[in-house]
Design an enzyme around this catalytic site. Structure first.
Site, mmCIF file in Angstrom:
data_model
loop_
_atom_site.group_PDB
_atom_site.id
_atom_site.type_symbol
_atom_site.label_atom_id
_atom_site.label_comp_id
_atom_site.label_asym_id
_atom_site.label_seq_id
_atom_site.Cartn_x
_atom_site.Cartn_y
_atom_site.Cartn_z
ATOM 1 N N ASP A 64 42.062 1.206 66.525
ATOM 2 C CA ASP A 64 41.404 0.411 65.476
ATOM 3 C C ASP A 64 42.323 -0.665 64.892
ATOM 4 O O ASP A 64 42.456 -0.796 63.665
ATOM 5 C CB ASP A 64 40.933 1.320 64.330
ATOM 6 C CG ASP A 64 40.201 2.555 64.803
ATOM 7 O OD1 ASP A 64 39.576 2.499 65.876
ATOM 8 O OD2 ASP A 64 40.253 3.579 64.103
ATOM 9 N N GLU A 99 29.624 0.412 65.551
ATOM 10 C CA GLU A 99 30.658 0.451 64.509
ATOM 11 C C GLU A 99 31.585 -0.748 64.670
ATOM 12 O O GLU A 99 31.379 -1.636 65.491
ATOM 13 C CB GLU A 99 31.466 1.750 64.618
ATOM 14 C CG GLU A 99 32.182 1.910 65.954
ATOM 15 C CD GLU A 99 32.798 3.288 66.126
ATOM 16 O OE1 GLU A 99 32.500 4.199 65.323
ATOM 17 O OE2 GLU A 99 33.559 3.458 67.103
#
Length: 465
Positions: A189, A355
């Site tokens: 991420d 997401e």
């Protein structure tokens, strides 16, 4: 490659192995992250290696076969159990760990036991320039070689033990030959940004079962190649009253002369729902302090999971918060960057969205990007849409980053984008399954160029090894 014999320095130890040295606490020290080989202090030319998944010491030279040189090469990464200590990852992606005090090579299962067993804290060695490694979970025991085998044994104040437990970190027998991953270790991420003349990288710390990490770290670079590790910048346990688990997907933005870190967090016990918080610092390298003492976006306030915050600041100075798994929302932030008007929250979920939203602007066009599928799937990927407004409506433009099995690249996604401050050169940072032994909880960070066609469309990114 320089191989220095220090036999003269430890000769007395071998003549009188029971000779006691003055008892002393070894001083903590730091070692360089990245590829290295570990040479014995008292047996010059012998190196830590793995054989049949067991750690041992063997002679290695430039004429040794490629398998032996590879087995004697490790990547020093931030410790799996503590970023202030170290772990050793083999070229095949597995880690050195101790089990029943014997050191062996195993695949990281993300458990607390494995991470502690695979973490070693550096201390000054018995000879200048050498390092000894204490077990993270058994600090009175040190990594040492015994009959050419690797163990963690109780520390002794003998010259022989101190030599057996001291190592030189040498240049690796097998050098890293690929541009990616850009930083050593298990991270995901990545949020990449530019501040104060340097690029800053803020990733999720990976390698935890259930993604249950608790701390955020920061890295910085002048050229996107050589990186400085700044350690922990926010630890949910002591630093956040409402979350102590699941430190996911950080994003940092500069505003008001300060730096704001938006993050996801949950509780290790009780209600496991995730929430979004915001922390603040005077430096992009932290440390950051929880700004509110409560979530900015509370669990259950909106449909979808409250994770993956991202903040985009437009040319007029307005900052927008994007977030959500399963459903995507956006809202203008107030000038304080720590609040918003709930009545202005808008749902803008595009087709295929799962997401990891990201927004940027180029030549008057707003680019909304996101990840599709599940991060545990090799089919995790990045798609995008465009608009004339940061809040939409958006036109879907398709997938621009996906797996390349020919190169062993799986699950590339959860990305960020940054422009060079001096040109129209753009970069995309993303995570992928660690090559070669990664999965959805053992991921690594890659950076590639992001290019555009003449009509402004994003060209398909070819992921590089």
């Amino acid at each position: 490659m320089r191989r220095t014999s220090i036999a003269a320095l430890v000769a007395a130890a071998f003549l009188a192995p029971s000779l006691l040295l003055p008892a002393a606490q070894a001083a903590p020290t730091t070692v360089a992250l990245g590829r290295a080989s570990l040479e014995s202090v008292n047996y010059a030319g012998r190196f830590v290696r793995h054989q049949d998944y067991l750690g041992r010491m063997d002679p290695v030279t430039s004429s040794s076969d490629s398998r032996l040189r590879s087995d004697a090469t490790f990547t020093v990464v931030p410790g799996l159990a503590s970023s202030s200590c170290y772990s050793f990852q083999a070229v095949n992606g597995m880690f050195l760990r101790h089990r029943d005090y014997r050191v062996r090579l195993e695949t990281n299962d993300g458990s607390a036991t494995f991470r502690a067993d695979a973490t070693f804290c550096a201390e000054t060695g018995s000879v200048s320039g050498s390092t000894t490694f204490a077990s993270y979970n058994f600090p009175a025991r040190k990594l040492r070689h015994k009959n050419n085998e690797l163990w963690i044994d109780p520390a002794e104040d003998t010259a022989l033990f101190q030599a057996d437990s001291s190592f030189y970190l040498r240049a690796p027998w097998v050098a890293k030959s690929t541009a990616n991953p850009v930083v050593p270790g298990l991270f995901a991420d990545p949020h990449l940004t530019h501040a104060g003349g340097r690029y800053y990288l803020y990733p999720t710390t990976d390698g935890y079962a259930g993604w249950s990490g608790t701390a955020y770290t920061a890295w910085s670079s002048a050229d996107l190649k050589s990186w400085t590790f700044h350690g922990n910048i926010l630890d949910l346990g002591p630093g956040v009253s409402w979350a102590d688990n699941s430190a996911w997907a950080p994003a940092v933005v500069a505003k008001n002369g300060r730096y704001y870190l938006y993050f996801s967090g949950g509780a290790a016990s009780g209600d496991t729902a995730k929430q979004i918080g915001v922390a603040v610092s005077d430096s992009p390298a932290g440390p950051f302090t929880d700004a509110l003492g409560r979530p900015l976006v509370a669990a259950g306030a909106y449909t979808g999971q409250a994770i993956d915050p991202m903040v985009f600041t437009d040319t007029d100075g307005t900052s927008y918060l994007y977030w959500g798994q399963g459903a995507l929302r956006v809202v203008p932030l107030n000038a304080d960057m720590t609040s918003f008007d709930a009545a202005r929250v808008r749902a803008i979920t595009p087709s295929g969205y799962n997401e990891a939203p990201f927004m940027f602007r180029r030549n008057g066009t707003y680019y909304l990007m996101w990840s599709e599928n599940d991060t545990r799937s090799e089919d995790y990927r990045v798609a995008y849409a465009t608009s004339s407004s940061p809040m939409g409506p958006f036109t879907n433009r398709g997938v621009i980053l996906s797996k390349n099995l020919g190169l062993g690249i799986k699950g590339p996604g959860h990305h960020s984008v940054v422009r060079s401050p001096t040109s129209d050169t753009w970069y995309i940072a993303y995570h992928r399954f660690a090559v070669p032994a990664g999965n959805g909880t053992n991921r690594e960070v890659a950076i590639d160029r992001l290019t555009f066609s003449s009509d402004g469309a994003i060209a398909v990114v070819v992921p590089t090894p």
